[in-house]
Design a protein around this motif. Structure first.
Motif, mmCIF file in Angstrom:
data_model
loop_
_atom_site.group_PDB
_atom_site.id
_atom_site.type_symbol
_atom_site.label_atom_id
_atom_site.label_comp_id
_atom_site.label_asym_id
_atom_site.label_seq_id
_atom_site.Cartn_x
_atom_site.Cartn_y
_atom_site.Cartn_z
ATOM 1 N N LYS A 177 13.254 9.043 4.160
ATOM 2 C CA LYS A 177 12.289 7.981 4.467
ATOM 3 C C LYS A 177 11.965 7.861 5.955
ATOM 4 O O LYS A 177 11.190 6.995 6.349
ATOM 5 C CB LYS A 177 12.818 6.636 3.930
ATOM 6 C CG LYS A 177 12.839 6.565 2.407
ATOM 7 C CD LYS A 177 13.244 5.194 1.923
ATOM 8 C CE LYS A 177 13.179 5.111 0.408
ATOM 9 N NZ LYS A 177 11.793 5.263 -0.112
ATOM 10 N N GLY A 192 0.784 -1.228 0.000
ATOM 11 C CA GLY A 192 0.000 0.000 0.000
ATOM 12 C C GLY A 192 0.812 1.272 0.000
ATOM 13 O O GLY A 192 0.242 2.367 -0.088
ATOM 14 N N ALA A 193 2.139 1.161 0.083
ATOM 15 C CA ALA A 193 2.984 2.359 0.080
ATOM 16 C C ALA A 193 2.926 3.049 -1.277
ATOM 17 O O ALA A 193 2.860 2.398 -2.324
ATOM 18 C CB ALA A 193 4.424 1.983 0.421
ATOM 19 N N ASP A 194 2.954 4.371 -1.261
ATOM 20 C CA ASP A 194 2.909 5.131 -2.513
ATOM 21 C C ASP A 194 4.114 4.839 -3.406
ATOM 22 O O ASP A 194 4.007 4.895 -4.628
ATOM 23 C CB ASP A 194 2.844 6.636 -2.213
ATOM 24 C CG ASP A 194 1.540 7.037 -1.531
ATOM 25 O OD1 ASP A 194 0.536 6.304 -1.714
ATOM 26 O OD2 ASP A 194 1.530 8.050 -0.811
ATOM 27 N N ASP A 195 5.247 4.571 -2.766
ATOM 28 C CA ASP A 195 6.462 4.305 -3.538
ATOM 29 C C ASP A 195 6.809 2.814 -3.558
ATOM 30 O O ASP A 195 7.974 2.440 -3.670
ATOM 31 C CB ASP A 195 7.638 5.104 -2.980
ATOM 32 C CG ASP A 195 7.948 4.764 -1.528
ATOM 33 O OD1 ASP A 195 7.102 4.098 -0.872
ATOM 34 O OD2 ASP A 195 9.028 5.154 -1.038
ATOM 35 N N ASN A 209 13.505 2.064 -2.484
ATOM 36 C CA ASN A 209 13.152 1.011 -1.528
ATOM 37 C C ASN A 209 13.940 -0.255 -1.789
ATOM 38 O O ASN A 209 14.445 -0.901 -0.857
ATOM 39 C CB ASN A 209 11.652 0.707 -1.598
ATOM 40 C CG ASN A 209 10.804 1.738 -0.886
ATOM 41 O OD1 ASN A 209 11.248 2.348 0.075
ATOM 42 N ND2 ASN A 209 9.593 1.957 -1.372
ATOM 43 N N SER A 230 9.699 1.021 -5.574
ATOM 44 C CA SER A 230 10.593 2.055 -6.119
ATOM 45 C C SER A 230 12.049 1.621 -6.008
ATOM 46 O O SER A 230 12.411 0.774 -5.181
ATOM 47 C CB SER A 230 10.393 3.377 -5.375
ATOM 48 O OG SER A 230 10.825 3.259 -4.030
#
Length: 442
Positions: free
Chosen positions: A214, A162-165, A171, A168
């Protein structure tokens, strides 16, 4: 310090504070996010207020610390006297999500209160039931547990579901830095750096994440310096279908705990777990969950992450985990401490989790291999893993079945794995000792 005669490799040894704090903190960092995440998920399902959610996160840490101390040092017949870290179980999330949506949070607590008593009775009966939980059965459950946790580790690695990134490059890079740090320290160093490889990897990842933007420390200003967890914040409601579904999940949680205890004894001490350890451990699982209900939080169970740490480090000392439990309790009483840990980015935790979860699966394989992998045992493992884990990869496979059945089996597949393994172990005929004729039979 790293000699295999060191107290850290002894179950009842008394390590120095200098040894115990970093090794105990390592256990807590490994389970911290996983400990509070199930509560956050369910709190969102029932639309709980931020104030209530914050208070219950505090209670979650407090109860986990108490339950861990109970496992390490026992409370009467409750506790295995082994280095077992207790935390909120992910295994209950599917069934509690349905109950929370249908009846509300009080019904969750009521069903968990009764279910915890069922698990205590189950644990008390373990001495007579243990014959049904052979190494092949418990090893299969541990293997399935490790496999089922891997997607969680990968999701953390990519930034958290559910993280927006999510997914990425930043991450993935951060998770890789942690994973490589843990791997290098564990394989190429000695002494405290080898033993604390997971802790150091998490710290390195945390530090690297700060300049990457972060970690946001602004929320710390709103956290109280000191606060005491309070019981009976919520009431209880009792619904028969919810109680049956949760009680069944508690039995499976007990079987998972049997697997964890077996894996700890096998991989850490090099022996089989005793009846007293297994019975006490499962009963403590139930009592800890009963206390959880009183404090308004979700059921506790032994944490597989920490079984993975023991399998990696071979540090079996229960006093080290006891120190870790005290750290958890302090994190509950002094919320700022817990808040700092909770700010750890998911990708940092994922970098450490992947190897730990995989080691759980390997521990399961070792347990299975401790008995002859003949045709009978191979069939038990194959069908339990094939069906139980297989259905977890296909959401909605039970959609046409009654809701009560869906509640019991949930999405993890562990209920099916345990059920199939136990039933097959009972009904399949025992194989005779190999003879020249039987060796040729496939």
């Amino acid at each position: 310090m790293t000699s295999k005669n060191s107290v850290i490799y002894q179950l009842d040894g008394k390590p120095s504070i200098k040894q115990a704090i970093p090794l105990g903190l390592q256990h807590i960092l490994a389970m911290f996010v996983g400990n509070v995440t199930p509560l956050i998920i369910i709190a969102n399902v029932v639309n709980m207020s931020l104030a209530d959610k914050t208070a219950l996160i505090q209670c979650t840490m407090f109860v986990s610390g108490i339950a861990t101390l109970m496992q390490c040092y026992n409370f009467g017949p409750f506790g295995a006297r082994l280095p077992i870290v207790m935390g909120t179980s992910f295994g209950f999330v599917p069934v509690l999500t349905v109950i929370g949506t249908k009846y509300g949070y009080e019904a969750i607590l009521g069903s968990c209160l009764i279910g915890a008593i069922v698990e205590i009775l189950f644990g008390k009966s373990m001495s007579s039931l243990r014959k049904y939980f052979t190494p092949v059965v418990t090893g299969t459950v541990v293997l399935a547990m490790g496999i089922s946790l891997l997607p969680t580790g990968i999701k953390y690695f990519a930034g958290g579901a559910g993280a927006d990134d999510f997914g990425s490059l930043s991450n993935l890079a951060l998770g890789t830095i942690v994973l490589l740090t843990v791997l290098f320290l564990n394989q190429y160093t000695k002494g405290i750096t080898k033993l604390s490889s997971i802790l150091i990897g998490l710290i390195v990842g945390y530090i690297v994440a700060i300049p990457m933007g972060k970690v946001d420390f602004t929320s710390l200003s709103t956290v109280n310096i000191m606060s005491i967890p309070t019981p009976f914040k919520f009431g209880f409601e009792f619904h028969l279908d919810a109680i049956i579904a949760v009680a069944a999940t508690f039995i499976v949680s007990g079987v998972e705990t049997v697997g964890d205890i077996t894996a700890i004894a096998h991989s850490g001490i090099g022996r089989d777990a005793t009846d007293k350890e297994i019975s006490g451990g499962v009963m403590a699982d139930g009592l800890g969950s009963l206390v959880s209900s009183i404090f308004g939080v979700l059921p506790n169970t032994s944490f597989g992450q920490n079984v993975g740490i023991i399998a990696m480090t071979k540090v079996i000392n229960r006093n080290i985990v006891g120190v870790g439990a005290c750290i958890l309790i302090l994190a509950a009483i002094f919320p700022k401490f817990g808040a700092i840990i909770s700010l750890m980015p998911s990708s940092v935790l994922g970098g450490a989790s992947i190897s730990m979860f995989a080691m759980i699966a390997v521990s399961g394989i070792k347990l299975i291999a401790s008995e002859p992998l003949n045709e009978r045992n191979s069939t038990i493992v194959a069908l339990a893993i094939g069906i139980g884990v297989g259905v977890s990869f296909v959401p909605g496979v039970f959609a046409s079945l009654p809701e009560s059945i869906q509640l019991i089996f949930g999405d993890s597949g562990l209920v099916l794995v345990a059920l199939i393994a136990v039933i097959l172990n009972i009904i399949l005929p025992k194989e005779k000792e190999n003879t020249d004729l039987e060796v040729g039979i496939v």
